[in-house]
Design an enzyme around this catalytic site. Structure first.
Site, PDB file in Angstrom:
ATOM      1  N   SER A  39       0.768  -1.229  -0.019  1.00 40.71           N
ATOM      2  CA  SER A  39      -0.036  -0.090   0.110  1.00 40.71           C
ATOM      3  C   SER A  39       0.829   1.314  -0.043  1.00 40.71           C
ATOM      4  CB  SER A  39      -0.848  -0.030   1.176  1.00 40.71           C
ATOM      5  OG  SER A  39      -0.320  -0.193   2.432  1.00 40.71           O
ATOM      6  N   ASP A 242      -2.461   8.223   7.957  1.00 38.24           N
ATOM      7  CA  ASP A 242      -3.406   7.665   8.497  1.00 38.24           C
ATOM      8  C   ASP A 242      -2.716   6.625   9.385  1.00 38.24           C
ATOM      9  OD1 ASP A 242      -2.336   5.363   7.339  1.00 38.24           O
ATOM     10  OD2 ASP A 242      -4.105   5.128   5.681  1.00 38.24           O
ATOM     11  N   HIS A 245       0.458   4.798   7.070  1.00 38.92           N
ATOM     12  CA  HIS A 245       1.136   5.310   5.995  1.00 38.92           C
ATOM     13  C   HIS A 245       1.614   6.872   6.165  1.00 38.92           C
ATOM     14  CE1 HIS A 245      -1.837   2.169   4.612  1.00 38.92           C
ATOM     15  NE2 HIS A 245      -0.989   1.800   3.711  1.00 38.92           N
TER      16      HIS A 245
END
Length: 278
Positions: A39, A242, A245
């Site tokens: 991600s 978040d 990340h």
């Protein structure tokens, strides 16, 4: 392995510069760029998958020109920025939407939740697909993510030291593997980027005032941003967007040092700019 660790387990595993020739972009330092990872590098591949690991909604992309594209960030990812520094005038397209001649400049295969285990990763024999300049990104300080701090606490430290000790063990082995690969595969060049080292110390934290909580309001079950909630306004001072990340500011800092090493510890045995010039 829990979800929180798995999401961070591979930090943009292998941006791969392949030895292909094309005439679409004449100025980049390398002909094309292929990106593999999770991600931290995903730029839209998970948008069409049945998974909770998606970021194609606001407030993701609040500082990105195209809005929420599937990047788990407020703006550009490290891979985006490295591509720009290499001279590409367009972002490397995600595999999910790459079409036609765009593929000649490279493809981003990164997928949120991806890893190196068989059930989460993609198996590749790099030297058989034409790749000969390979950058391996070491793990970042997973124990410093808001998600891990919230779960385990810090026992008076600033991060979860037990997790970061494991990160260090992994990175030492990865750096050693780079040496082995360079010795065994004479037709390829590998380099290692010391992400945890780059993000340690006063130089990294000088511009950051919030390093242990996320900028956006996060879901307690996923650690991802809650849709359509307003994030912090001073995003350049936050380390994390978040619970997992990093913000674009952090991505810019790491990418700059990976591309053009400031110290001998940033990249081994050579930085990305030097690797591209070989």
């Amino acid at each position: 392995m829990d979800l929180h660790l798995k999401i961070w387990f591979i930090v943009s595993l292998i941006p791969l510069v392949a030895n292909l020739q094309h005439s679409v972009h004449a100025t980049p330092e390398v002909p094309c760029l292929f990106i593999f990872g999770d991600s931290l590098a995903d730029n839209g591949n998970n948008n069409y998958l049945s998974t909770i690991a998606k970021a194609n909604y606001q407030p993701y992309g609040i500082d990105f020109s195209d809005g929420p594209t599937g990047r788990f960030c407020n703006g550009r990812t490290m891979s985006d920025i490295i591509g720009q520094r290499l001279g590409f005038d367009h972002f490397i397209p995600p595999f999910a939407t790459a079409r036609g001649r765009d593929i000649l400049m490279g493809v981003n295969y990164a997928s949120g939740g991806g890893g190196i285990r068989d059930e989460t990763g993609m198996q590749l024999t790099l030297h058989k697909v034409g790749g000969y300049k390979i950058v391996t990104m070491g793990l970042g300080l997973i124990g410093c993510t808001p998600a891990e701090i919230a779960i385990y606490g810090t026992n008076g430290s600033t991060c979860v030291d037990t997790i970061n000790n494991d990160v260090q063990l992994f990175n030492v082995k990865l750096k050693s593997l780079v040496d082995d690969l360079n010795n065994d595969m004479t037709d390829a060049k590998f380099t290692y980027v010391n992400v945890s080292g780059i993000t340690s110390g006063g130089t990294f934290t000088a511009g950051l005032t919030v390093t242990n909580v996320p900028c956006c309001i996060v879901s307690s079950s996923t650690g991802l941003c809650v849709p359509n909630r307003v994030p912090c306004s001073n995003r350049s001072t936050y380390a994390f967007y978040d619970a997992f990340h990093s913000t674009e500011s952090v991505n810019e800092f790491v990418a700059a040092r990976a591309y053009n090493a400031q110290t001998t510890f940033d990249a081994y045995p050579i930085d990305i700019h030097g690797l591209a010039g070989l």
